[in-house]
Design a protein around this motif. Structure first.
Motif, PDB file in Angstrom:
ATOM      1  N   GLN A  92     103.304  57.902  67.165  1.00  5.55           N
ATOM      2  CA  GLN A  92     102.447  57.807  66.156  1.00  5.55           C
ATOM      3  C   GLN A  92     101.861  59.360  66.011  1.00  5.55           C
ATOM      4  N   VAL A  93     101.120  59.586  67.148  1.00  4.84           N
ATOM      5  CA  VAL A  93     100.515  60.827  66.894  1.00  4.84           C
ATOM      6  C   VAL A  93     101.391  62.103  66.907  1.00  4.84           C
ATOM      7  N   LEU A  94     102.486  62.051  67.395  1.00  2.00           N
ATOM      8  CA  LEU A  94     103.455  63.062  67.125  1.00  2.00           C
ATOM      9  C   LEU A  94     103.748  63.025  65.552  1.00  2.00           C
ATOM     10  N   GLY A  95     104.001  61.964  64.989  1.00  2.00           N
ATOM     11  CA  GLY A  95     104.314  61.888  63.649  1.00  2.00           C
ATOM     12  C   GLY A  95     103.419  62.301  62.707  1.00  2.00           C
ATOM     13  N   ALA A  96     101.813  61.834  63.087  1.00  2.00           N
ATOM     14  CA  ALA A  96     100.774  62.458  62.292  1.00  2.00           C
ATOM     15  C   ALA A  96     100.717  63.937  62.138  1.00  2.00           C
ATOM     16  N   LEU A  97     100.882  64.776  63.312  1.00  2.00           N
ATOM     17  CA  LEU A  97     100.758  66.008  63.486  1.00  2.00           C
ATOM     18  C   LEU A  97     101.928  66.792  62.719  1.00  2.00           C
ATOM     19  N   MET A  98     103.239  66.430  62.754  1.00  3.14           N
ATOM     20  CA  MET A  98     104.204  66.843  61.966  1.00  3.14           C
ATOM     21  C   MET A  98     104.046  66.747  60.712  1.00  3.14           C
ATOM     22  N   SER A  99     103.458  65.698  60.239  1.00  2.00           N
ATOM     23  CA  SER A  99     103.472  65.375  58.837  1.00  2.00           C
ATOM     24  C   SER A  99     102.203  66.361  58.173  1.00  2.00           C
ATOM     25  N   LEU A 100     101.385  66.956  58.976  1.00  2.00           N
ATOM     26  CA  LEU A 100     100.280  67.998  58.440  1.00  2.00           C
ATOM     27  C   LEU A 100     101.029  69.262  58.439  1.00  2.00           C
ATOM     28  N   GLY A 101     102.533  69.306  58.510  1.00  2.00           N
ATOM     29  CA  GLY A 101     103.229  70.679  58.358  1.00  2.00           C
ATOM     30  C   GLY A 101     103.083  71.603  59.667  1.00  2.00           C
ATOM     31  N   LEU A 102     102.581  71.073  60.864  1.00  2.00           N
ATOM     32  CA  LEU A 102     102.539  71.893  61.931  1.00  2.00           C
ATOM     33  C   LEU A 102     104.001  72.005  62.669  1.00  2.00           C
ATOM     34  N   LYS A 103     104.303  73.094  63.107  1.00  2.00           N
ATOM     35  CA  LYS A 103     105.560  73.151  64.085  1.00  2.00           C
ATOM     36  C   LYS A 103     105.373  72.590  65.459  1.00  2.00           C
ATOM     37  N   ARG A 104     106.313  72.208  65.824  1.00  2.00           N
ATOM     38  CA  ARG A 104     106.096  71.426  67.287  1.00  2.00           C
ATOM     39  C   ARG A 104     105.832  72.496  68.328  1.00  2.00           C
ATOM     40  N   SER A 105     105.911  73.716  67.996  1.00  2.00           N
ATOM     41  CA  SER A 105     105.631  74.790  69.040  1.00  2.00           C
ATOM     42  C   SER A 105     104.254  75.047  68.973  1.00  2.00           C
ATOM     43  N   LYS A 106     103.430  74.410  68.004  1.00  2.00           N
ATOM     44  CA  LYS A 106     101.743  74.822  68.117  1.00  2.00           C
ATOM     45  C   LYS A 106     101.041  73.801  68.692  1.00  2.00           C
ATOM     46  N   PHE A 107     101.429  72.710  69.313  1.00  2.00           N
ATOM     47  CA  PHE A 107     100.818  71.910  70.135  1.00  2.00           C
ATOM     48  C   PHE A 107     101.627  71.511  71.368  1.00  2.00           C
ATOM     49  N   GLY A 108     100.922  71.142  72.315  1.00  2.00           N
ATOM     50  CA  GLY A 108     101.597  70.902  73.754  1.00  2.00           C
ATOM     51  C   GLY A 108     101.692  69.297  73.786  1.00  2.00           C
ATOM     52  N   ASP A 109     101.046  69.115  75.103  1.00  2.00           N
ATOM     53  CA  ASP A 109     101.201  67.801  75.724  1.00  2.00           C
ATOM     54  C   ASP A 109     100.192  66.904  74.986  1.00  2.00           C
ATOM     55  N   LEU A 110     100.625  65.516  74.799  1.00  2.00           N
ATOM     56  CA  LEU A 110      99.658  64.799  74.327  1.00  2.00           C
ATOM     57  C   LEU A 110      99.466  63.635  75.620  1.00  2.00           C
ATOM     58  N   LEU A 111      98.106  63.461  75.703  1.00  2.00           N
ATOM     59  CA  LEU A 111      97.522  62.949  77.072  1.00  2.00           C
ATOM     60  C   LEU A 111      97.136  61.572  76.865  1.00  2.00           C
TER      61      LEU A 111
END
Length: 256
Positions: A104-123
């Motif tokens: 869900q966190v990953l999906g929310a970040l991607m929905s903002l238009g961010l590339k996966r390469s702009k954020f690292g680990d989710l802890l």
């Protein structure tokens, strides 16, 4: 480059060429080059490109992290933590009433238009959730990441020393498989029928080395990391030859 290409797959050559350009940029400008976040496979390829070069040095961000930024730099440069431009953000949410999952966190970040390469680990640790992101995205995330799933959230920036430490544990096992095809290996590792795994592969639910693979006949190699949506991650630790019945013996680790 042929001596590097031979260690990697055909489809990985584009990234190897990109890493070579980073190396040449450092050599030509005599200035450091910071990359976006790289997955473990990409980190391995950057290491291979830089090799034992005396002109270009290499360092990765964040110990005990999976996704890391790489810093390529000339020998005179002494890197510090600040040079990696990392932002540590804590996600605040009403944990007494809702739960938030990794996807869900990953999906929310991607929905903002961010590339996966702009954020690292989710802890994750208990009810706490932290996000490692590129510093240049911090203001954008603080302003725009206000909802995950149906939960309202708020972000706060933390000092790097407050990072949650998380280490994935792998349970080591062995198996015999009829072939090194992705569908055969994954079916054995995850104890799922080969037919079902084949369907998951073809619908894009299976990754090898963090890349979606949609061909059940894709050949697995030693060191490959596999992940099947809903079933976790595993890694082929070694391929130990054939049995008398001409099957392959493999050793693998599966995420606990």
């Amino acid at each position: 480059m042929d001596h590097i290409y031979q260690h990697f797959r055909q489809e990985e050559r584009h990234f190897i060429d990109q890493a070579s350009e980073w190396k040449e940029s450092v050599m030509n400008s005599y200035a450091p080059k910071l990359t976006d976040f790289l997955d473990p496979r990409e980190q391995e390829m950057v290491k291979a490109v830089v090799g034992s070069s005396t002109d270009v040095c290499l360092q990765f961000s964040g110990e005990n992290m999976e996704r890391k930024r790489a810093l390529l730099y000339p020998d005179y440069f002494v890197p510090s933590h600040e040079d990696f431009q990392l932002s540590l953000l804590e996600i605040g949410y009403p944990s007494k009433f809702v739960s938030i999952e990794h996807r869900q966190v990953l999906g929310a970040l991607m929905s903002l238009g961010l590339k996966r390469s702009k954020f690292g680990d989710l802890l994750f640790s208990g009810d706490r959730i932290q996000l490692v992101a590129a510093k240049e995205t911090e203001s954008f995330l603080l302003m725009n990441l206000t909802e995950i799933g149906r939960a309202k959230v708020s972000l706060s920036a933390l000092d790097w020393s407050e990072r949650i430490l998380h280490v994935d544990e792998m349970l080591e096992k062995t198996a015999t498989v009829s072939s090194l095809r992705l569908d055969a290996v994954a079916a054995s590792v995850y104890n799922i029928s080969r037919q079902k795994i084949g369907a998951l592969v073809q619908t894009g639910y299976v990754k090898v080395n963090f890349r979606v693979i949609e061909q059940p006949s894709f050949e697995c190699r030693e060191g490959d990391t596999l992940s099947v949506r809903g079933h976790g991650r595993s890694k082929i630790l070694s391929i130990d030859g054939r049995t008398k019945k001409d099957k392959w013996k493999i050793s693998y680790g599966i995420q606990k």
